[in-house]
Design a protein around this motif. Structure first.
Motif, PDB file in Angstrom:
ATOM      1  N   TRP A 131      25.973   0.453  -2.450  1.00  0.00           N
ATOM      2  CA  TRP A 131      25.188  -0.728  -2.111  1.00  0.00           C
ATOM      3  C   TRP A 131      24.597  -0.611  -0.709  1.00  0.00           C
ATOM      4  O   TRP A 131      23.480  -1.069  -0.466  1.00  0.00           O
ATOM      5  CB  TRP A 131      26.026  -2.002  -2.254  1.00  0.00           C
ATOM      6  CG  TRP A 131      26.055  -2.478  -3.673  1.00  0.00           C
ATOM      7  CD1 TRP A 131      27.036  -2.282  -4.588  1.00  0.00           C
ATOM      8  CD2 TRP A 131      25.017  -3.189  -4.345  1.00  0.00           C
ATOM      9  NE1 TRP A 131      26.689  -2.844  -5.790  1.00  0.00           N
ATOM     10  CE2 TRP A 131      25.442  -3.416  -5.667  1.00  0.00           C
ATOM     11  CE3 TRP A 131      23.769  -3.667  -3.963  1.00  0.00           C
ATOM     12  CZ2 TRP A 131      24.680  -4.093  -6.603  1.00  0.00           C
ATOM     13  CZ3 TRP A 131      23.003  -4.352  -4.894  1.00  0.00           C
ATOM     14  CH2 TRP A 131      23.460  -4.547  -6.202  1.00  0.00           C
ATOM     15  N   ARG A 132      25.317   0.008   0.229  1.00  0.00           N
ATOM     16  CA  ARG A 132      24.751   0.189   1.576  1.00  0.00           C
ATOM     17  C   ARG A 132      23.512   1.077   1.528  1.00  0.00           C
ATOM     18  O   ARG A 132      22.543   0.853   2.235  1.00  0.00           O
ATOM     19  CB  ARG A 132      25.797   0.778   2.526  1.00  0.00           C
ATOM     20  CG  ARG A 132      26.821  -0.220   3.004  1.00  0.00           C
ATOM     21  CD  ARG A 132      27.638   0.301   4.185  1.00  0.00           C
ATOM     22  NE  ARG A 132      28.122   1.654   4.056  1.00  0.00           N
ATOM     23  CZ  ARG A 132      29.281   2.020   3.489  1.00  0.00           C
ATOM     24  NH1 ARG A 132      30.093   1.091   3.002  1.00  0.00           N
ATOM     25  NH2 ARG A 132      29.633   3.287   3.430  1.00  0.00           N
ATOM     26  N   ALA A 133      23.537   2.085   0.664  1.00  0.00           N
ATOM     27  CA  ALA A 133      22.384   2.986   0.539  1.00  0.00           C
ATOM     28  C   ALA A 133      21.208   2.316  -0.166  1.00  0.00           C
ATOM     29  O   ALA A 133      20.047   2.594   0.149  1.00  0.00           O
ATOM     30  CB  ALA A 133      22.787   4.257  -0.208  1.00  0.00           C
ATOM     31  N   ALA A 134      21.508   1.425  -1.107  1.00  0.00           N
ATOM     32  CA  ALA A 134      20.441   0.804  -1.904  1.00  0.00           C
ATOM     33  C   ALA A 134      19.782  -0.364  -1.189  1.00  0.00           C
ATOM     34  O   ALA A 134      18.577  -0.605  -1.354  1.00  0.00           O
ATOM     35  CB  ALA A 134      20.994   0.339  -3.250  1.00  0.00           C
ATOM     36  N   ALA A 135      20.538  -1.120  -0.418  1.00  0.00           N
ATOM     37  CA  ALA A 135      20.009  -2.318   0.237  1.00  0.00           C
ATOM     38  C   ALA A 135      19.617  -2.001   1.672  1.00  0.00           C
ATOM     39  O   ALA A 135      20.100  -1.040   2.259  1.00  0.00           O
ATOM     40  CB  ALA A 135      21.064  -3.426   0.219  1.00  0.00           C
ATOM     41  N   GLY A 136      18.746  -2.805   2.210  1.00  0.00           N
ATOM     42  CA  GLY A 136      18.387  -2.615   3.610  1.00  0.00           C
ATOM     43  C   GLY A 136      16.972  -3.049   3.896  1.00  0.00           C
ATOM     44  O   GLY A 136      16.385  -3.822   3.156  1.00  0.00           O
ATOM     45  N   PHE A 137      16.455  -2.522   4.983  1.00  0.00           N
ATOM     46  CA  PHE A 137      15.150  -2.938   5.475  1.00  0.00           C
ATOM     47  C   PHE A 137      14.228  -1.732   5.579  1.00  0.00           C
ATOM     48  O   PHE A 137      14.669  -0.626   5.825  1.00  0.00           O
ATOM     49  CB  PHE A 137      15.275  -3.569   6.864  1.00  0.00           C
ATOM     50  CG  PHE A 137      16.320  -4.639   6.950  1.00  0.00           C
ATOM     51  CD1 PHE A 137      16.091  -5.884   6.393  1.00  0.00           C
ATOM     52  CD2 PHE A 137      17.530  -4.407   7.562  1.00  0.00           C
ATOM     53  CE1 PHE A 137      17.055  -6.876   6.459  1.00  0.00           C
ATOM     54  CE2 PHE A 137      18.496  -5.388   7.638  1.00  0.00           C
ATOM     55  CZ  PHE A 137      18.259  -6.630   7.087  1.00  0.00           C
ATOM     56  N   SER A 138      12.961  -1.987   5.410  1.00  0.00           N
ATOM     57  CA  SER A 138      11.962  -0.941   5.656  1.00  0.00           C
ATOM     58  C   SER A 138      10.627  -1.617   5.913  1.00  0.00           C
ATOM     59  O   SER A 138      10.445  -2.799   5.622  1.00  0.00           O
ATOM     60  CB  SER A 138      11.842   0.012   4.456  1.00  0.00           C
ATOM     61  OG  SER A 138      11.272  -0.655   3.352  1.00  0.00           O
ATOM     62  N   ASP A 139       9.723  -0.875   6.486  1.00  0.00           N
ATOM     63  CA  ASP A 139       8.369  -1.389   6.643  1.00  0.00           C
ATOM     64  C   ASP A 139       7.409  -0.222   6.566  1.00  0.00           C
ATOM     65  O   ASP A 139       7.808   0.940   6.683  1.00  0.00           O
ATOM     66  CB  ASP A 139       8.207  -2.167   7.962  1.00  0.00           C
ATOM     67  CG  ASP A 139       8.315  -1.282   9.183  1.00  0.00           C
ATOM     68  OD1 ASP A 139       7.341  -1.202   9.937  1.00  0.00           O
ATOM     69  OD2 ASP A 139       9.377  -0.654   9.373  1.00  0.00           O
ATOM     70  N   ASP A 140       6.166  -0.545   6.337  1.00  0.00           N
ATOM     71  CA  ASP A 140       5.131   0.472   6.198  1.00  0.00           C
ATOM     72  C   ASP A 140       3.813  -0.135   6.649  1.00  0.00           C
ATOM     73  O   ASP A 140       3.593  -1.332   6.487  1.00  0.00           O
ATOM     74  CB  ASP A 140       5.034   0.899   4.726  1.00  0.00           C
ATOM     75  CG  ASP A 140       4.394   2.258   4.540  1.00  0.00           C
ATOM     76  OD1 ASP A 140       3.783   2.781   5.500  1.00  0.00           O
ATOM     77  OD2 ASP A 140       4.492   2.795   3.431  1.00  0.00           O
ATOM     78  N   MET A 141       2.958   0.665   7.233  1.00  0.00           N
ATOM     79  CA  MET A 141       1.640   0.204   7.644  1.00  0.00           C
ATOM     80  C   MET A 141       0.640   0.726   6.617  1.00  0.00           C
ATOM     81  O   MET A 141       0.549   1.935   6.383  1.00  0.00           O
ATOM     82  CB  MET A 141       1.291   0.759   9.028  1.00  0.00           C
ATOM     83  CG  MET A 141      -0.055   0.297   9.557  1.00  0.00           C
ATOM     84  SD  MET A 141      -0.099  -1.454   9.961  1.00  0.00           S
ATOM     85  CE  MET A 141       1.074  -1.514  11.292  1.00  0.00           C
ATOM     86  N   ILE A 142      -0.058  -0.189   5.963  1.00  0.00           N
ATOM     87  CA  ILE A 142      -1.078   0.196   4.998  1.00  0.00           C
ATOM     88  C   ILE A 142      -2.416  -0.387   5.442  1.00  0.00           C
ATOM     89  O   ILE A 142      -2.451  -1.336   6.226  1.00  0.00           O
ATOM     90  CB  ILE A 142      -0.716  -0.273   3.561  1.00  0.00           C
ATOM     91  CG1 ILE A 142      -0.590  -1.801   3.502  1.00  0.00           C
ATOM     92  CG2 ILE A 142       0.566   0.402   3.082  1.00  0.00           C
ATOM     93  CD1 ILE A 142      -0.381  -2.345   2.096  1.00  0.00           C
ATOM     94  N   TYR A 143      -3.490   0.167   4.934  1.00  0.00           N
ATOM     95  CA  TYR A 143      -4.837  -0.308   5.264  1.00  0.00           C
ATOM     96  C   TYR A 143      -5.495  -0.752   3.965  1.00  0.00           C
ATOM     97  O   TYR A 143      -5.758   0.071   3.076  1.00  0.00           O
ATOM     98  CB  TYR A 143      -5.644   0.801   5.944  1.00  0.00           C
ATOM     99  CG  TYR A 143      -5.091   1.125   7.300  1.00  0.00           C
ATOM    100  CD1 TYR A 143      -5.598   0.500   8.430  1.00  0.00           C
ATOM    101  CD2 TYR A 143      -4.037   2.022   7.449  1.00  0.00           C
ATOM    102  CE1 TYR A 143      -5.074   0.769   9.684  1.00  0.00           C
ATOM    103  CE2 TYR A 143      -3.508   2.290   8.696  1.00  0.00           C
ATOM    104  CZ  TYR A 143      -4.025   1.663   9.813  1.00  0.00           C
ATOM    105  OH  TYR A 143      -3.500   1.914  11.058  1.00  0.00           O
ATOM    106  N   VAL A 144      -5.712  -2.073   3.844  1.00  0.00           N
ATOM    107  CA  VAL A 144      -6.253  -2.643   2.618  1.00  0.00           C
ATOM    108  C   VAL A 144      -7.222  -3.767   2.947  1.00  0.00           C
ATOM    109  O   VAL A 144      -7.178  -4.345   4.030  1.00  0.00           O
ATOM    110  CB  VAL A 144      -5.126  -3.198   1.707  1.00  0.00           C
ATOM    111  CG1 VAL A 144      -4.242  -2.091   1.174  1.00  0.00           C
ATOM    112  CG2 VAL A 144      -4.293  -4.247   2.431  1.00  0.00           C
ATOM    113  N   THR A 145      -8.053  -4.086   1.972  1.00  0.00           N
ATOM    114  CA  THR A 145      -8.885  -5.284   2.066  1.00  0.00           C
ATOM    115  C   THR A 145      -8.064  -6.462   1.549  1.00  0.00           C
ATOM    116  O   THR A 145      -7.012  -6.273   0.933  1.00  0.00           O
ATOM    117  CB  THR A 145     -10.151  -5.139   1.196  1.00  0.00           C
ATOM    118  OG1 THR A 145      -9.744  -5.062  -0.179  1.00  0.00           O
ATOM    119  CG2 THR A 145     -10.968  -3.897   1.580  1.00  0.00           C
ATOM    120  N   ALA A 146      -8.560  -7.670   1.751  1.00  0.00           N
ATOM    121  CA  ALA A 146      -7.875  -8.846   1.224  1.00  0.00           C
ATOM    122  C   ALA A 146      -7.767  -8.751  -0.299  1.00  0.00           C
ATOM    123  O   ALA A 146      -6.728  -9.091  -0.884  1.00  0.00           O
ATOM    124  CB  ALA A 146      -8.608 -10.124   1.637  1.00  0.00           C
TER     125      ALA A 146
END
Length: 191
Positions: A131-146
């Motif tokens: 469960w420690r490996a499966a759960a957690g936080f992440s983020d990513d920067m993407i470039y998209v239109t609305a």
């Protein structure tokens, strides 16, 4: 009435949005949606609140169509149930009062997610390695239109949909909160 398991209630009135933004009301509705009908006494015990306070806020949720009395097995119990599986509102209203109320509700929900994440971090060490490996936080920067972002959100919703059915739970499954934040970010990376 449509089954609460499938129904979405839409809030457009700024008063209803502000009423729903109360932290205890958000917690009460979330709990009723997860657990099914509960009395104010049961809610108070789980939330470490007092019964009169829970009763008052459940009546306020009823006033805005978010909660209702559930049938009781015995005449002494007075359980409450959520009227819908989810709540929606618009973030693109032309009405300034509605925009402010929606922002207040969004901020209240964000604060709840932050508290929930902090509570998880406090006990994360007690989780299994799986469960420690499966759960957690992440983020990513993407470039998209609305338009692309709206399409991506629809695809994420479709991806999550099969896991919402409580009756089709896999053995060993447990509730998991998936939070999506799609926040336009300045090009220079400034906060």
């Amino acid at each position: 009435m449509a089954s609460p398991q499938r129904k979405t209630i839409r809030l457009d009135d700024p008063r209803a949005l502000r009423a729903y933004a109360h932290p205890l009301r958000l917690s009460l509705i979330g709990m009723l949606r997860r657990n099914g009908p509960m009395t104010a006494t049961q809610c108070a015990a789980v939330l470490d609140e007092n019964v009169p306070n829970c009763s008052f806020h459940l009546r306020q949720l009823e006033k805005y169509g978010l909660a209702e009395r559930a049938p009781a097995a015995d005449g002494r119990e007075r359980p409450w149930q959520a009227t819908a599986a989810s709540t929606s509102w618009t973030d693109d209203s032309d009405d300034p009062e509605a925009r402010v109320a929606a922002d207040q509700l969004n901020a209240a929900i964000l604060r709840q997610y932050i508290r929930r994440a902090q509570a998880y971090l406090a006990v994360r060490g007690e989780e299994t390695a799986e469960w420690r490996a499966a759960a957690g936080f992440s983020d990513d920067m993407i470039y998209v239109t609305a338009e692309q972002l709206a399409g991506l959100t629809e695809r994420i919703e479709a991806l999550l949909a099969p896991y919402r059915d409580r009756t089709a739970r896999a053995e060993g499954s447990r509730p998991v909160t998936v939070v999506q934040l799609a926040i336009p970010t300045p090009e220079d990376g400034a906060p």
